[in-house]
Design a protein around this motif. Sequence first.
Motif, PDB file in Angstrom:
ATOM      1  N   LEU A   1       2.773   5.374   6.216  1.00 55.81           N
ATOM      2  CA  LEU A   1       2.264   4.118   5.669  1.00 55.81           C
ATOM      3  C   LEU A   1       0.968   4.348   4.891  1.00 55.81           C
ATOM      4  CD1 LEU A   1       2.672   1.059   5.490  1.00 55.81           C
ATOM      5  CD2 LEU A   1       1.381   0.828   7.620  1.00 55.81           C
ATOM      6  N   ALA A   2       0.110   5.216   5.401  1.00 53.05           N
ATOM      7  CA  ALA A   2      -1.147   5.511   4.699  1.00 53.05           C
ATOM      8  C   ALA A   2      -0.888   6.098   3.319  1.00 53.05           C
ATOM      9  CB  ALA A   2      -1.983   6.469   5.540  1.00 53.05           C
ATOM     10  N   ILE A   3       0.104   6.973   3.221  1.00 53.86           N
ATOM     11  CA  ILE A   3       0.463   7.546   1.916  1.00 53.86           C
ATOM     12  C   ILE A   3       1.052   6.469   1.004  1.00 53.86           C
ATOM     13  CG2 ILE A   3       2.001   9.192   0.770  1.00 53.86           C
ATOM     14  CD1 ILE A   3       1.786  10.918   3.320  1.00 53.86           C
ATOM     15  N   THR A   4       1.903   5.633   1.584  1.00 53.19           N
ATOM     16  CA  THR A   4       2.534   4.559   0.806  1.00 53.19           C
ATOM     17  C   THR A   4       1.492   3.599   0.254  1.00 53.19           C
ATOM     18  OG1 THR A   4       4.482   4.719   2.235  1.00 53.19           O
ATOM     19  CG2 THR A   4       4.269   2.723   0.895  1.00 53.19           C
ATOM     20  N   GLU A   5       0.480   3.278   1.052  1.00 50.70           N
ATOM     21  CA  GLU A   5      -0.543   2.324   0.627  1.00 50.70           C
ATOM     22  C   GLU A   5      -1.437   2.872  -0.479  1.00 50.70           C
ATOM     23  OE1 GLU A   5      -2.371   1.343   4.327  1.00 50.70           O
ATOM     24  OE2 GLU A   5      -0.977  -0.307   4.747  1.00 50.70           O
TER      25      GLU A   5
ATOM     26  N   LYS B   1       8.296  -8.821  -9.477  1.00 52.68           N
ATOM     27  CA  LYS B   1       8.143  -8.551 -10.909  1.00 52.68           C
ATOM     28  C   LYS B   1       6.884  -9.206 -11.465  1.00 52.68           C
ATOM     29  CE  LYS B   1      13.145  -8.220 -11.698  1.00 52.68           C
ATOM     30  NZ  LYS B   1      14.330  -8.934 -12.243  1.00 52.68           N
ATOM     31  N   LEU B   2       6.633 -10.434 -11.069  1.00 55.27           N
ATOM     32  CA  LEU B   2       5.430 -11.134 -11.531  1.00 55.27           C
ATOM     33  C   LEU B   2       4.173 -10.465 -10.997  1.00 55.27           C
ATOM     34  CD1 LEU B   2       6.629 -14.833 -11.128  1.00 55.27           C
ATOM     35  CD2 LEU B   2       6.173 -13.654 -13.284  1.00 55.27           C
ATOM     36  N   HIS B   3       4.221 -10.064  -9.728  1.00 52.87           N
ATOM     37  CA  HIS B   3       3.099  -9.355  -9.100  1.00 52.87           C
ATOM     38  C   HIS B   3       2.769  -8.086  -9.876  1.00 52.87           C
ATOM     39  CE1 HIS B   3       0.706  -7.829  -5.642  1.00 52.87           C
ATOM     40  NE2 HIS B   3       1.296  -6.670  -5.873  1.00 52.87           N
ATOM     41  N   ASP B   4       3.782  -7.298 -10.178  1.00 57.00           N
ATOM     42  CA  ASP B   4       3.580  -6.046 -10.904  1.00 57.00           C
ATOM     43  C   ASP B   4       3.096  -6.297 -12.332  1.00 57.00           C
ATOM     44  OD1 ASP B   4       4.297  -4.543  -8.709  1.00 57.00           O
ATOM     45  OD2 ASP B   4       6.342  -4.132  -9.414  1.00 57.00           O
ATOM     46  N   ALA B   5       3.671  -7.298 -12.983  1.00 52.20           N
ATOM     47  CA  ALA B   5       3.311  -7.580 -14.372  1.00 52.20           C
ATOM     48  C   ALA B   5       1.872  -8.050 -14.505  1.00 52.20           C
ATOM     49  CB  ALA B   5       4.258  -8.635 -14.954  1.00 52.20           C
ATOM     50  N   ALA B   6       1.351  -8.683 -13.460  1.00 48.66           N
ATOM     51  CA  ALA B   6      -0.009  -9.226 -13.501  1.00 48.66           C
ATOM     52  C   ALA B   6      -1.031  -8.290 -12.846  1.00 48.66           C
ATOM     53  CB  ALA B   6      -0.046 -10.591 -12.815  1.00 48.66           C
ATOM     54  N   ARG B   7      -0.677  -7.023 -12.692  1.00 50.08           N
ATOM     55  CA  ARG B   7      -1.572  -6.084 -11.992  1.00 50.08           C
ATOM     56  C   ARG B   7      -2.984  -6.081 -12.588  1.00 50.08           C
ATOM     57  NH1 ARG B   7       0.005  -0.255  -9.615  1.00 50.08           N
ATOM     58  NH2 ARG B   7      -2.078   0.465  -9.004  1.00 50.08           N
TER      59      ARG B   7
ATOM     60  N   CYS C   1      -4.945  -0.781  -1.849  1.00 50.31           N
ATOM     61  CA  CYS C   1      -4.177  -0.852  -0.604  1.00 50.31           C
ATOM     62  C   CYS C   1      -3.511  -2.212  -0.462  1.00 50.31           C
ATOM     63  CB  CYS C   1      -5.099  -0.564   0.577  1.00 50.31           C
ATOM     64  SG  CYS C   1      -4.307  -0.731   2.188  1.00 50.31           S
ATOM     65  N   TRP C   2      -4.258  -3.283  -0.749  1.00 45.82           N
ATOM     66  CA  TRP C   2      -3.693  -4.615  -0.596  1.00 45.82           C
ATOM     67  C   TRP C   2      -2.722  -4.968  -1.715  1.00 45.82           C
ATOM     68  CZ3 TRP C   2      -3.071  -7.782   3.281  1.00 45.82           C
ATOM     69  CH2 TRP C   2      -3.846  -7.572   4.421  1.00 45.82           C
ATOM     70  N   PHE C   3      -2.947  -4.430  -2.894  1.00 43.89           N
ATOM     71  CA  PHE C   3      -1.956  -4.620  -3.959  1.00 43.89           C
ATOM     72  C   PHE C   3      -0.621  -4.031  -3.523  1.00 43.89           C
ATOM     73  CE2 PHE C   3       0.412  -3.554  -7.755  1.00 43.89           C
ATOM     74  CZ  PHE C   3       0.266  -4.691  -8.536  1.00 43.89           C
ATOM     75  N   VAL C   4      -0.658  -2.859  -2.903  1.00 43.68           N
ATOM     76  CA  VAL C   4       0.566  -2.210  -2.432  1.00 43.68           C
ATOM     77  C   VAL C   4       1.140  -2.965  -1.234  1.00 43.68           C
ATOM     78  CG1 VAL C   4       1.535  -0.096  -1.466  1.00 43.68           C
ATOM     79  CG2 VAL C   4      -0.136   0.044  -3.324  1.00 43.68           C
ATOM     80  N   ARG C   5       0.284  -3.446  -0.348  1.00 42.32           N
ATOM     81  CA  ARG C   5       0.781  -4.201   0.811  1.00 42.32           C
ATOM     82  C   ARG C   5       1.551  -5.438   0.384  1.00 42.32           C
ATOM     83  NH1 ARG C   5      -4.540  -3.695   4.780  1.00 42.32           N
ATOM     84  NH2 ARG C   5      -4.028  -1.608   5.598  1.00 42.32           N
ATOM     85  N   TRP C   6       1.057  -6.125  -0.633  1.00 41.33           N
ATOM     86  CA  TRP C   6       1.797  -7.284  -1.123  1.00 41.33           C
ATOM     87  C   TRP C   6       3.126  -6.855  -1.736  1.00 41.33           C
ATOM     88  CZ3 TRP C   6       1.447 -12.407  -0.449  1.00 41.33           C
ATOM     89  CH2 TRP C   6       0.287 -12.890   0.173  1.00 41.33           C
ATOM     90  N   ARG C   7       3.152  -5.715  -2.415  1.00 42.22           N
ATOM     91  CA  ARG C   7       4.411  -5.177  -2.934  1.00 42.22           C
ATOM     92  C   ARG C   7       5.369  -4.885  -1.770  1.00 42.22           C
ATOM     93  NH1 ARG C   7       5.934  -1.302  -5.334  1.00 42.22           N
ATOM     94  NH2 ARG C   7       7.062  -2.281  -7.041  1.00 42.22           N
TER      95      ARG C   7
END
Length: 353
Positions: free
Chosen positions: A14-18, A295-301, A319-325
């Motif tokens: 999970l740490a690597i994923t985040e 898709k919207l989340h990624d597009a609005a990064r 980390c939180w951007f990835v957690r929401w993904r």
Amino acid sequence: MLRRLYDAAFAQVLAITEKDLVPDFVIRTGIRYLLSQRKKESNPAAGESFYQQLQAFRDELAGMPVAVQTAAANEQHYELPTEYFLAALGPHRKYSSCLYQRPDMTLAEAEEAMLELCCARAQLEDGQEVLELGCGWGSWSLYMAAKYPGSRITAVSNSRTQRAFITAEAKKRGLKNLTVITADLVDFQAPGTYDRVVSIECFEHMKNYKELFRRIASWLNPQGLLFFHIFCHCRGLPYHYEVQGEDDWITKYFFSGGTMPSPELMLMFQDDLAAQRTWYVNGTHYSRTLEDWLKLHDAARGSIMPLFEQTYGREQALCWFVRWRLFYLACSELFAYDGGNEWGVVHMLFKKR
């Protein structure tokens, strides 16, 4: 010992994923494995065992408060800057399953399709008094207020930011028949009586449905109806969202105090309300909704990362951007599992006894 080793390994992965280093196809494969384990845990083979466990869960809930950890759930979702949800949700800001009636349907069209379906199944008519519990960002409350100008809509949210947003939207749209109350449903008492009490994806945050339904019955007029839309485990047992290990990260970060109900569970609380109809909406509709949000989340990064730096701090923003993904990915895979037939959405209609 094995559990400790598993948790340690999961925490490392999970740490690597985040750090945004793991491709989505690998993440989805891992999620599907975890879902297969969840299915095994919550689908006892023997019918006798199934109903014993279902009854025990029902009795446990009946002895609990109406809801638990509401402050944590509110902080996890609803006190983020409004700008995030403006970027990640559709134009109605519907933070719940939409309805995709055609393969080429847009998120905006799917939002409206589900709102229309809920209006029809709740048997809404102009001139009614309507109470919405857990109104989110106001998608249905604003929709009802515009569609039924002769009705009075009272919406309840436990989020100050949601109330401010909905109130501003109502003023912008010239809607004068919508009132928004900020309250915790643990101790909320309705200010009046209503022809309809309605709710979309709020009851998953509840525990004691016996007491909740008793209160709702007291808020309904003699011919009043309760309609609610909930996500459910449709082929197995209901369960609590609990942190029991490192792989329970959705509970830890997104759904503290939550419940995964089942249709059978909701039918076990009919002391004060009598069930009239149950409908199932295949989980693939929710999966598509979540994929559109992703898709919207990624597009609005570019605009979201500064918001997350303000909310979570510069060091935790990625980390939180990835957690929401991960949240969108995990929930999408959940509702797509087994063709959308294991987990999905249920609509239920109850009348006052």
